[in-house]
Design a protein around this motif. Structure first.
Motif, PDB file in Angstrom:
ATOM      1  N   ASP A 104       1.011  -1.146   0.066  1.00  9.17           N
ATOM      2  CA  ASP A 104       0.032   0.104  -0.027  1.00  9.17           C
ATOM      3  C   ASP A 104       0.878   1.358   0.053  1.00  9.17           C
ATOM      4  O   ASP A 104       0.579   2.367  -0.578  1.00  9.17           O
ATOM      5  N   VAL A 105       2.179   1.362   0.685  1.00 14.63           N
ATOM      6  CA  VAL A 105       2.781   2.477   0.737  1.00 14.63           C
ATOM      7  C   VAL A 105       3.426   2.501  -0.531  1.00 14.63           C
ATOM      8  O   VAL A 105       3.287   3.738  -1.201  1.00 14.63           O
ATOM      9  N   MET A 106       3.816   1.681  -1.439  1.00 16.43           N
ATOM     10  CA  MET A 106       4.448   1.741  -2.691  1.00 16.43           C
ATOM     11  C   MET A 106       3.259   2.186  -3.651  1.00 16.43           C
ATOM     12  O   MET A 106       3.633   2.842  -4.836  1.00 16.43           O
ATOM     13  N   LEU A 107       2.022   1.706  -3.233  1.00 17.45           N
ATOM     14  CA  LEU A 107       0.778   2.181  -4.365  1.00 17.45           C
ATOM     15  C   LEU A 107       0.249   3.830  -3.955  1.00 17.45           C
ATOM     16  O   LEU A 107      -0.514   4.206  -4.706  1.00 17.45           O
ATOM     17  N   GLY A 108       0.937   4.103  -2.882  1.00 13.13           N
ATOM     18  CA  GLY A 108       0.450   5.607  -2.380  1.00 13.13           C
ATOM     19  C   GLY A 108      -0.958   5.548  -1.909  1.00 13.13           C
ATOM     20  O   GLY A 108      -1.482   6.492  -1.938  1.00 13.13           O
ATOM     21  N   VAL A 109      -1.355   4.649  -1.124  1.00 16.61           N
ATOM     22  CA  VAL A 109      -2.573   4.570  -0.507  1.00 16.61           C
ATOM     23  C   VAL A 109      -2.614   4.252   0.851  1.00 16.61           C
ATOM     24  O   VAL A 109      -1.340   3.638   1.416  1.00 16.61           O
ATOM     25  N   PRO A 110      -3.460   4.694   1.861  1.00 16.82           N
ATOM     26  CA  PRO A 110      -3.314   4.250   3.150  1.00 16.82           C
ATOM     27  C   PRO A 110      -3.371   2.723   3.365  1.00 16.82           C
ATOM     28  O   PRO A 110      -4.083   2.079   2.832  1.00 16.82           O
ATOM     29  N   PRO A 111      -2.276   2.257   4.206  1.00 14.57           N
ATOM     30  CA  PRO A 111      -2.134   0.884   4.650  1.00 14.57           C
ATOM     31  C   PRO A 111      -3.389   0.354   5.054  1.00 14.57           C
ATOM     32  O   PRO A 111      -4.501   1.269   5.866  1.00 14.57           O
ATOM     33  N   PHE A 112      -3.939  -0.842   4.370  1.00 18.45           N
ATOM     34  CA  PHE A 112      -5.341  -1.447   4.729  1.00 18.45           C
ATOM     35  C   PHE A 112      -5.810  -1.584   5.923  1.00 18.45           C
ATOM     36  O   PHE A 112      -6.851  -1.307   6.512  1.00 18.45           O
ATOM     37  N   TRP A 113      -4.606  -1.949   7.079  1.00 26.56           N
ATOM     38  CA  TRP A 113      -5.040  -1.977   8.331  1.00 26.56           C
ATOM     39  C   TRP A 113      -5.441  -0.640   9.020  1.00 26.56           C
ATOM     40  O   TRP A 113      -5.876  -0.662  10.168  1.00 26.56           O
TER      41      TRP A 113
END
Length: 208
Positions: free
Chosen positions: A50-59
């Motif tokens: 998620d960090v690499m995709l630029g989105v908030p980590p799912f948890w």
């Protein structure tokens, strides 16, 4: 689609958390240590993805994954004789988590608009990176660097995903086939002791 990925991530979290907690128990960690190792195993790969995709980590957007790890700890404590006294138990949960998180990583990356080759890499990271964190925490050489086919199973699962897409299969069928491919390859690799060739540092040849 988001609900579908969330279900896969939840199941993968439970499977990987139990796997991590089992190893923590083997190393004689206390309950808190077991929870930390289980949590790192469960969310480590998805967090990096998620960090690499630029989105908030799912948890960080849904506390269910933190709760899920707590449930895994409770299950491990309650059924420790079943989970810990059979050597294949940790392997089963680890393999299921590997397949589930690989599919979740591929799906989430595709939903973010990236091409499939990126999705396969992210699926591999999602599936394998949590295990790396687990092994570091318990002071072991990461499994993906030293034993049977592990990360390669994720990659081949991604290839199976591509084949299913090319054949026009539905998303559920594609996910199941990709998951089954990862699990099958991992099972066969362990059963028949299949691994990638080891690097040779040349010392043996020099001695000869």
């Amino acid at each position: 689609m988001i609900t579908f990925v969330s279900v896969i991530e939840f199941l993968g979290t439970l499977a990987f958390a139990i796997s991590g907690i089992r190893w923590a128990a083997y190393k004689k960690f206390d309950w808190f240590g077991g929870y930390v190792v289980g949590l790192a195993t469960a969310i480590g790969g998805g967090t990096i993805r998620d960090v690499m995709l630029g989105v908030p980590p799912f948890w960080m957007t849904n506390s269910i994954y933190i709760i899920c790890t707590g449930a895994a700890l409770a299950i491990a404590i309650r059924f420790k004789k079943v989970l810990f006294h059979f050597s294949n138990t940790w392997f089963l949960f680890d393999t299921l988590g590997l397949g589930l998180f690989t599919v979740a990583g591929i799906e989430k990356t595709l939903n973010a608009g990236y091409p499939l080759w990126v999705a396969i890499i992210m699926g591999t990271i999602t599936g394998a990176a949590g295990g790396v964190m687990r092994d570091v925490f318990i002071n072991e050489v990461p499994l993906i660097f030293r034993k049977e086919i592990y990360a390669m199973a994720c990659i081949l699962g991604g290839v199976a995903y591509k084949v299913c897409q090319w054949m026009g299969c539905g998303i559920e069928v594609t996910a199941i086939v990709s998951f089954a491919t990862v699990v099958f390859i991992r099972l066969m690799a362990v059963k028949y002791h299949i691994s990638l060739p080891h690097l040779d540092n040349g010392e043996d040849e020099q001695r000869e």
